[in-house]
Design a protein around this motif. Structure first.
Motif, short mmCIF file in Angstrom:
data_model
loop_
_atom_site.label_atom_id
_atom_site.label_comp_id
_atom_site.label_asym_id
_atom_site.label_seq_id
_atom_site.Cartn_x
_atom_site.Cartn_y
_atom_site.Cartn_z
N GLU A 1 0.82 -1.22 0.00
CA GLU A 1 0.00 0.00 0.00
C GLU A 1 0.85 1.26 0.00
OE1 GLU A 1 -3.46 -0.15 -0.31
OE2 GLU A 1 -2.90 -2.23 -0.66
N ASN A 2 1.86 1.32 -0.87
CA ASN A 2 2.70 2.51 -1.03
C ASN A 2 3.49 2.85 0.23
OD1 ASN A 2 2.94 3.55 -3.57
ND2 ASN A 2 1.35 5.09 -3.32
N TRP A 3 3.82 1.85 1.01
CA TRP A 3 4.56 2.08 2.26
C TRP A 3 5.90 2.73 1.99
CZ3 TRP A 3 9.02 -0.11 4.65
CH2 TRP A 3 9.12 0.11 6.03
N ASN A 4 6.56 2.38 0.89
CA ASN A 4 7.88 2.95 0.60
C ASN A 4 7.84 4.47 0.54
OD1 ASN A 4 8.87 0.37 0.49
ND2 ASN A 4 9.35 0.38 -1.69
N ALA A 5 6.84 5.00 -0.15
CA ALA A 5 6.73 6.46 -0.26
C ALA A 5 6.45 7.09 1.10
CB ALA A 5 5.63 6.83 -1.26
N ASP A 6 5.58 6.46 1.88
CA ASP A 6 5.28 6.97 3.22
C ASP A 6 6.52 6.91 4.12
OD1 ASP A 6 2.65 7.37 2.46
OD2 ASP A 6 1.95 5.45 3.27
N THR B 1 14.62 -3.31 4.47
CA THR B 1 15.70 -3.59 3.54
C THR B 1 15.21 -3.55 2.10
OG1 THR B 1 16.80 -4.96 5.20
CG2 THR B 1 17.51 -5.25 2.92
N SER B 2 13.99 -4.04 1.87
CA SER B 2 13.40 -3.95 0.54
C SER B 2 13.19 -2.50 0.13
CB SER B 2 12.06 -4.71 0.52
OG SER B 2 11.46 -4.64 -0.74
N PHE B 3 12.76 -1.67 1.07
CA PHE B 3 12.63 -0.23 0.82
C PHE B 3 13.99 0.38 0.47
CE2 PHE B 3 13.46 3.78 3.17
CZ PHE B 3 12.83 4.67 2.32
N MET B 4 15.01 0.03 1.24
CA MET B 4 16.34 0.61 1.02
C MET B 4 16.91 0.23 -0.35
SD MET B 4 17.25 2.53 3.57
CE MET B 4 19.01 2.52 3.90
#
Length: 456
Positions: free
Chosen positions: A208-213, A243-246
């Motif tokens: 749910e777009n967590w990376n942008a948040d 880690t996936s976000f990074m």
């Protein structure tokens, strides 16, 4: 060592819930325990830790501030990312396609976990159920159901697992609450230099777009605190999400905004419990209440998060994780395993992930590895009565944290950490509640290093 499993009966104290009907209290208690355990199928205290008496909240933080007061005047910002099922979720229903007698319309309301809603098991399971689109590699809720994490940027989506319908926490379901209380007592302020980053734990990699948040949250905290880089503390599956976000950020962004990554109890090579949950679910009974393990397994098979954490080659190499009278399955055979148990959705998710856990890269920021050890931890299973039944024998690793085997925990050491610490006889869930863990966190954020003790 080996332990034979016949059936699992869970008893949870009914005093945690406010209701006038004794039978309903028992039902809600069992359902809550079911929900806390549905991805695990074993003692949930190992996963979430023992309850900390509220009168002890903040004492370690007060002691820290009294002892190291000069270090707490300008504490660097800190974000906490919870583990699997550790984020509160709320839903909104709009003509939702749910079973008869289930509400089909409602405004945003906490579902994970609100005991009064959890008691309606069939409604609850259908609201959490997902489908997976193999063409777009995307997850979808039940028609008419929207889902989002509770209090992103605050801490009420990560402090307790359960809240009543009146919005009061159920004290016996504490998760990050003891740690948060200690951090606040030491000088942290929620919204200023302390924040939680809950996510829809049913899904994987940018739910749910967590990376942008997450990027916005880190950048905002950086700015609020005089351009001070942010520490990120992750527990369990939260390590994988972060880690996936990074992986999506370039090195210049990491160098500017991330002071360090505090990795707690990370399943870097997966956990065998994920396979048991997917194959055989959870057997629950209490008095006249009985919940079909196959129904639980069917629900869990729609959770990308659980599929993501099945054992990789690094955990058991080519040794089997599941053994039947006719065959066995190792990490190379999970496609066949999911086919043999009829778990089409799980197989599709597994194929879509394509070994992404095994290939997660080093985040290339200062990392600190903290984890418990020497707790009996499930490693592989024998199913003498077939895969449609519960395992007849569970084989254990004696070095893990009760949830994650030691091989998976220690993969963190291959990431060239600044420092690491093993907590002897501290379980997966107890780690983040442990006073020694709090002291390690404070040492890291104030000195850039752990206390210097290699083990506790």
């Amino acid at each position: 060592s080996v332990s034979s499993i016949n059936s699992t009966t869970f008893i949870f104290s009914s005093t945690a819930f406010v209701t006038t009907n004794f039978f309903v209290m028992k039902v809600v208690a069992v359902v809550l325990l079911l929900l806390c355990s549905l991805c695990l199928a074993f003692d949930p205290e190992i996963f979430y830790g023992r309850t900390v008496p509220t009168e002890e909240y903040g004492k370690e933080g007060e002691f820290w501030k009294a002892t190291f007061g000069e270090k707490t005047e300008t504490l660097p910002p800190l974000v906490i990312v919870p583990g699997l099922t550790g984020s509160g979720l709320e839903d909104k229903l709009t003509d939702a396609d749910l079973p008869f007698l289930c509400p089909s319309n409602s405004d945003w309301d906490r579902i994970w976990i609100q005991p009064s809603r959890a008691a309606r098991v069939s409604c609850f399971i259908d609201q959490l159920q997902q489908t997976f689109d193999v063409e777009t590699d995307t997850f979808h809720n039940t028609d008419g159901v929207e889902m989002r994490p509770v209090d992103f940027g605050g801490v009420h989506g990560i402090d307790y697992l359960a809240y009543t319908s009146a919005g009061e926490p159920v004290n016996s379901t504490d998760y990050m609450a003891p740690l948060i209380a200690n951090l606040e007592a030491a000088g942290y302020v929620v919204g200023q230099n302390l924040a939680g980053a809950p996510y829809d734990w049913r899904r994987t990699t940018n739910p749910e777009n967590w990376n942008a948040d997450m990027q916005t949250l880190i950048e905002d905290l950086y700015t609020k605190n005089g351009n001070s880089p942010v520490y990120v503390l992750c527990h369990s599956m939260g390590n994988l999400e972060f880690t996936s976000f990074m992986e999506t950020k370039d090195q210049s962004w990491k160098d500017q905004y991330v002071a360090g990554f505090i990795s707690a109890a990370a399943p870097w090579s997966g956990a065998s419990l994920a396979i048991r949950a997917l194959v055989s679910g959870l057997e629950i009974s209490f008095g006249i209440l009985s919940i079909d393990a196959h129904k639980i397994a069917s629900l869990v098979q729609t959770f990308g998060s659980v599929v993501w954490m099945v054992p990789t080659e690094s955990l058991l190499e080519d040794k089997p994780v599941v053994i039947t009278n006719e065959t066995s399955y190792n990490y190379l055979d999970f496609d066949n395993l999911f086919t043999d148990i009829g778990a089409t959705t799980a197989r599709n998710i597994y194929d879509s992930l394509g070994g992404s856990l095994q290939s997660l890269p080093n985040p290339n920021v200062p990392i600190y590895c903290l984890y418990g050890t020497n707790k009996q931890t499930e490693l592989y299973y024998e199913y003498d009565n077939g895969l449609s039944e519960q395992p007849t024998t569970i084989h254990y690793d004696q070095g893990g944290d009760g949830v994650v085997p030691i091989q998976s925990l220690r993969k963190c050491l291959s990431m060239n950490p600044v420092s690491s610490r093993e907590f002897n006889l501290v379980s997966h869930g107890d780690l983040v509640k442990d006073p020694l863990f709090f002291n390690e966190v404070m040492s890291i954020v104030t000195t850039g290093d752990t206390t210097g003790d290699e083990s506790a």
